[in-house]
Design a protein around this motif. Sequence first.
Motif, mmCIF file in Angstrom:
data_model
loop_
_atom_site.group_PDB
_atom_site.id
_atom_site.type_symbol
_atom_site.label_atom_id
_atom_site.label_comp_id
_atom_site.label_asym_id
_atom_site.label_seq_id
_atom_site.Cartn_x
_atom_site.Cartn_y
_atom_site.Cartn_z
ATOM 1 N N THR A 1 -5.033 7.056 4.931
ATOM 2 C CA THR A 1 -6.492 6.968 4.902
ATOM 3 C C THR A 1 -6.982 5.873 5.837
ATOM 4 O O THR A 1 -7.906 6.085 6.639
ATOM 5 C CB THR A 1 -6.996 6.703 3.464
ATOM 6 O OG1 THR A 1 -6.521 7.759 2.615
ATOM 7 C CG2 THR A 1 -8.508 6.647 3.396
ATOM 8 N N SER A 2 -6.370 4.709 5.775
ATOM 9 C CA SER A 2 -6.774 3.594 6.646
ATOM 10 C C SER A 2 -6.608 3.942 8.119
ATOM 11 O O SER A 2 -7.499 3.686 8.931
ATOM 12 C CB SER A 2 -5.954 2.344 6.324
ATOM 13 O OG SER A 2 -6.255 1.892 5.032
ATOM 14 N N ALA B 1 -5.106 4.762 -6.547
ATOM 15 C CA ALA B 1 -5.281 3.387 -7.018
ATOM 16 C C ALA B 1 -5.560 3.354 -8.519
ATOM 17 O O ALA B 1 -5.162 2.425 -9.209
ATOM 18 C CB ALA B 1 -6.406 2.708 -6.254
ATOM 19 N N LEU C 1 0.833 -1.199 0.000
ATOM 20 C CA LEU C 1 0.000 0.000 0.000
ATOM 21 C C LEU C 1 0.866 1.246 0.000
ATOM 22 O O LEU C 1 1.870 1.326 0.701
ATOM 23 C CB LEU C 1 -0.882 0.038 1.246
ATOM 24 C CG LEU C 1 -2.064 -0.916 1.343
ATOM 25 C CD1 LEU C 1 -2.755 -0.728 2.695
ATOM 26 C CD2 LEU C 1 -3.044 -0.722 0.235
ATOM 27 N N SER D 1 -7.009 8.382 -2.209
ATOM 28 C CA SER D 1 -6.671 6.956 -2.255
ATOM 29 C C SER D 1 -7.228 6.292 -3.507
ATOM 30 O O SER D 1 -6.537 5.512 -4.162
ATOM 31 C CB SER D 1 -7.190 6.240 -1.010
ATOM 32 O OG SER D 1 -6.489 6.679 0.127
ATOM 33 N N GLU E 1 -0.471 7.187 0.902
ATOM 34 C CA GLU E 1 -1.814 7.774 0.923
ATOM 35 C C GLU E 1 -2.843 6.782 1.453
ATOM 36 O O GLU E 1 -3.691 7.125 2.271
ATOM 37 C CB GLU E 1 -2.240 8.237 -0.485
ATOM 38 C CG GLU E 1 -1.410 9.358 -1.049
ATOM 39 C CD GLU E 1 -0.191 8.858 -1.814
ATOM 40 O OE1 GLU E 1 0.103 7.634 -1.798
ATOM 41 O OE2 GLU E 1 0.493 9.702 -2.407
ATOM 42 N N ASN E 2 -2.757 5.556 1.001
ATOM 43 C CA ASN E 2 -3.706 4.529 1.442
ATOM 44 C C ASN E 2 -3.522 4.192 2.914
ATOM 45 O O ASN E 2 -4.496 3.990 3.641
ATOM 46 C CB ASN E 2 -3.575 3.267 0.584
ATOM 47 C CG ASN E 2 -4.016 3.506 -0.846
ATOM 48 O OD1 ASN E 2 -4.585 4.549 -1.168
ATOM 49 N ND2 ASN E 2 -3.739 2.569 -1.717
#
Length: 173
Positions: free
Chosen positions: A8-9, A45, A1, A41, A4-5
């Motif tokens: 966010t998570s 992606a 990941l 995110s 950014e991901n």
Amino acid sequence: LGAENRLTSAFIAMLPTYADSLGWVAAETVRDQVLDLVAVSVANAMEEKPRISSAKSLVLMKVRAAVEAKLTDPALDATTVAAAAGISIRYANAVLAEESTSIGRLIQARRLARCRRALEDPAQTHRTVSEIAYGWGFSDMTHFGRKFRATYGLLPSEYRRFVSAARLTTPPC
């Protein structure tokens, strides 16, 4: 990941800890930030750069909906649109400025587009240009004619004749 991901998570994972204790201003701010992080995110992606934040997209949608809902009202103005969208005139115009427009120009552009469509519509040939213009919220025929010509290159009556002539010379499919 990607970073950014992960951000966010992590941000979303900690929300339940604080959600019940946030005031409404903070909750609204956090909501917008979550939407923006999710948008980043998703764009990441999809390998695309987000063009506008989710909060601003929502404002644009509300402003456009408010304009469309009252487009036939000659009294429609920036104050009415902003109030219907639940935001200030200043903020609405700031968001619209990113699309090189304003509330006033948006109202005018939408009215002109509706008038153009009506002038093109064979089912509306019984209506005068004035009836169409007044029906879509214009209250001054001189102003309407000038703006229509500036936008479409012809006066409304010339445009109607042009479209009618084109329809007559175009063979049916």
